[in-house]
Motif scaffolding. Structure first.
Motif, PDB file in Angstrom:
ATOM      1  N   HIS A   1      38.202  15.485   1.277  1.00 35.77           N
ATOM      2  CA  HIS A   1      36.890  16.067   0.996  1.00 35.77           C
ATOM      3  C   HIS A   1      36.316  16.782   2.212  1.00 35.77           C
ATOM      4  N   PHE A   2      36.642  16.328   3.412  1.00 33.19           N
ATOM      5  CA  PHE A   2      36.095  16.905   4.635  1.00 33.19           C
ATOM      6  C   PHE A   2      36.917  18.075   5.157  1.00 33.19           C
ATOM      7  N   MET A   3      38.038  18.358   4.553  1.00 35.03           N
ATOM      8  CA  MET A   3      38.895  19.448   5.013  1.00 35.03           C
ATOM      9  C   MET A   3      38.440  20.772   4.416  1.00 35.03           C
ATOM     10  N   SER A   4      38.425  21.805   5.253  1.00 34.57           N
ATOM     11  CA  SER A   4      38.068  23.145   4.783  1.00 34.57           C
ATOM     12  C   SER A   4      39.209  23.727   3.959  1.00 34.57           C
ATOM     13  N   TRP A   5      38.836  24.563   2.985  1.00 40.47           N
ATOM     14  CA  TRP A   5      39.863  25.215   2.187  1.00 40.47           C
ATOM     15  C   TRP A   5      40.717  26.150   3.038  1.00 40.47           C
ATOM     16  N   VAL A   6      40.147  26.645   4.142  1.00 32.58           N
ATOM     17  CA  VAL A   6      40.932  27.500   5.039  1.00 32.58           C
ATOM     18  C   VAL A   6      42.092  26.707   5.639  1.00 32.58           C
TER      19      VAL A   6
END
Length: 323
Positions: free
Chosen positions: A136-141
């Motif tokens: 959840h804390f990871m960016s889609w980039v």
């Protein structure tokens, strides 16, 4: 007796409640929130008139002057969006993906929440929660780079595995038939942990005496889940459902644009949504009024759907409605 007035029938006006110190303290406490919403939520709504204007920047003038002096075009900006050749495809992709996301976003997190709640080892339970919540804390980039490393046509892990079993490599970013499944898997993987924690918090708040009574009556684990756990978290599930329905005309831009590496032409029919369309229109020569009209259409459609969903829920179970 006849002259006696019936004071019981006379309506006595209620005294107005005086402003108290508690009212002052609560008002001051809520003042920063009111100011924040006024500045960042309500004041920018003035810009909605861009959707009804042919906005053109006046040389040497600011945004506000240009906005006020731009020509009114009525609903022509909306007609450009609604009558475009891609509108049907964008509507189909946005709605179908979101329907699948909503259904899986309830079934899978609730299932995992019930399973983790059955664990007796607290350390293992916390470890599972942390691992599931971490995406959840990871960016889609960042996620898009991992996906590209996995699906790279030349040196990707997926093709390496396929070649190891005697298959031929797949040009993933040129094969649209695989991407509905890839996008759904990525969305569920990234959002599952957050929803699971919400449902798990509701499950842990259930009175333990209910389970003890069920065990004394001979109920097994499945019967406890069916007749105690699921009915107890029903209101939370319905609330999450209504909130998700309220964004059914929106899509996660990072998922559809970043993960697909910019929605190449080969994936346009399966990965384009309203949000990617608006972004790409902004990068082209399309006027800002037409993109604003598309965004306003999304907002109005989502408002209607969330009110409709809440209305239907209120008719079925009034206590579960959020409005």
């Amino acid at each position: 007796m006849k002259n006696r007035k019936n004071f019981s029938a006379v309506a006595v006006p209620k005294k107005h409640r005086k402003w108290s110190r508690d009212d002052t303290e609560l008002s001051l406490l809520g003042l920063p929130t009111f100011i924040w919403f006024a500045i960042f939520s309500f004041l920018p709504m003035f810009g909605l008139i861009i959707a009804f204007k042919d906005y053109k920047l006046t040389p040497g003038r600011g945004f506000l002057y240009s906005l006020i002096n731009s020509d009114w075009v009525g609903f022509s900006n909306f007609n450009f969006f609604l009558k475009s050749n891609t509108f049907g495809m964008l509507l189909r992709n946005t709605l179908l993906y979101n329907i699948v996301f909503i259904l899986l976003g309830i079934i899978i997190p609730v299932t995992f929440a019930v399973m983790i709640n059955q664990l007796h080892n607290k350390f293992i339970s916390k470890a599972y929660q942390t691992m599931m919540f971490f995406p959840h804390f990871m960016s889609w980039v960042v996620v898009s780079y991992f996906v590209f490393a996995f699906l790279n046509p030349d040196k990707g892990l997926a093709n390496a595995i396929i070649k190891a079993f005697g298959g031929e490599r797949i040009l993933w970013y040129s094969q649209p038939q695989y991407w509905p499944f890839i996008l759904i898997i990525m969305q569920v993987w990234k959002t599952m942990g957050y929803s699971m924690v919400v449902y798990l918090a509701s499950i842990t708040g259930i009175d333990g005496s209910l389970y003890e009574a069920a065990m004394l009556d001979g109920a097994n684990k499945w019967q406890q889940v069916k007749y105690i756990t699921l009915p107890s978290i029903k209101s939370v599930v319905i609330m999450m459902f209504i909130l998700n329905v309220g964004r059914i005309f929106y899509s996660d831009f990072g998922l559809f644009y970043q993960v697909t590496q910019g929605v190449p032409n080969s994936l346009t029919n399966v990965a384009s949504t309203f949000d990617t369309y608006i972004y790409m229109a902004l990068q082209s020569n399309v006027s800002i009024g037409k993109t604003a009209a598309a965004s306003l259409f999304q907002s109005i459609a989502c408002c209607v759907t969330v009110l409709a969903a809440n209305f239907i829920v209120s008719k079925i179970d009034e206590e579960s409605a959020i409005i």
